[in-house]
Scaffold this motif. Structure first.
Motif, mmCIF file in Angstrom:
data_model
loop_
_atom_site.group_PDB
_atom_site.id
_atom_site.type_symbol
_atom_site.label_atom_id
_atom_site.label_comp_id
_atom_site.label_asym_id
_atom_site.label_seq_id
_atom_site.Cartn_x
_atom_site.Cartn_y
_atom_site.Cartn_z
ATOM 1 N N ASN A 32 0.777 -1.399 -0.207
ATOM 2 C CA ASN A 32 0.049 0.471 0.092
ATOM 3 C C ASN A 32 0.984 1.004 -0.358
ATOM 4 O O ASN A 32 2.374 0.994 0.084
ATOM 5 C CB ASN A 32 -1.181 0.025 0.980
ATOM 6 N N LYS A 67 -7.988 -4.016 -3.180
ATOM 7 C CA LYS A 67 -8.082 -3.852 -1.895
ATOM 8 C C LYS A 67 -8.246 -5.637 -1.332
ATOM 9 O O LYS A 67 -8.794 -6.123 -2.317
ATOM 10 C CB LYS A 67 -9.072 -4.257 -2.028
ATOM 11 N N PHE A 75 -5.680 0.451 -0.904
ATOM 12 C CA PHE A 75 -5.823 -0.269 -1.629
ATOM 13 C C PHE A 75 -4.263 -0.560 -1.469
ATOM 14 O O PHE A 75 -2.976 -0.286 -1.242
ATOM 15 C CB PHE A 75 -5.465 0.754 -2.680
#
Length: 132
Positions: A32, A67, A75
């Motif tokens: 992420n 996700k 994300f």
């Protein structure tokens, strides 16, 4: 202003830094934005800066977005191309753009421009001989 098609095939310096982080540390689930930022030395870039570059890399087709947790807003970004494949494409573009597609011209250029030590030269020649 729209990007040219050529720009979509190449990485800028900052994009390459991010891709190197993803290739080196991303694993199978990717990373992420916060995890990417954590890999930078101080002063670390702003969240919005990295988020913008992740959007660009996604639009250029270098990373996918997923996700991991449907209830989260986080994300993860995963490379869609390996470092080796990008290097192959990039070097092929260099060969075609600067050396008229000639591998001999490309190798001759580097042989003349670089100070190649004896051991390094032996290694290169060994690799070439194995490919023959």
């Amino acid at each position: 202003m729209a990007r040219r098609a050529k720009d979509d095939k190449t990485l800028t310096r900052v994009e390459m830094e991010i891709m190197n982080i993803l290739w080196d540390k991303g694993g199978t689930d990717g990373m992420n934005t916060h995890a990417i930022i954590a890999q930078y030395p101080e002063p670390q870039p702003a969240y919005s800066t990295i988020a913008t570059f992740m959007k660009i890399l996604t639009e250029k087709g270098f990373v996918s977005v997923k996700k991991l947790d449907p209830s989260s807003k986080t994300f993860n970004f995963c490379p869609l191309i390996t470092r080796e494949e990008y290097t192959r494409r990039f070097m092929n573009d260099v060969k075609n753009s600067f050396f008229a597609g000639s591998l001999r011209s490309l190798i001759t250029f580097f042989a003349k421009e670089e100070e190649i030590g004896e051991e390094e030269l032996k290694t290169i020649l060994s690799i070439i001989e194995k490919k023959s």
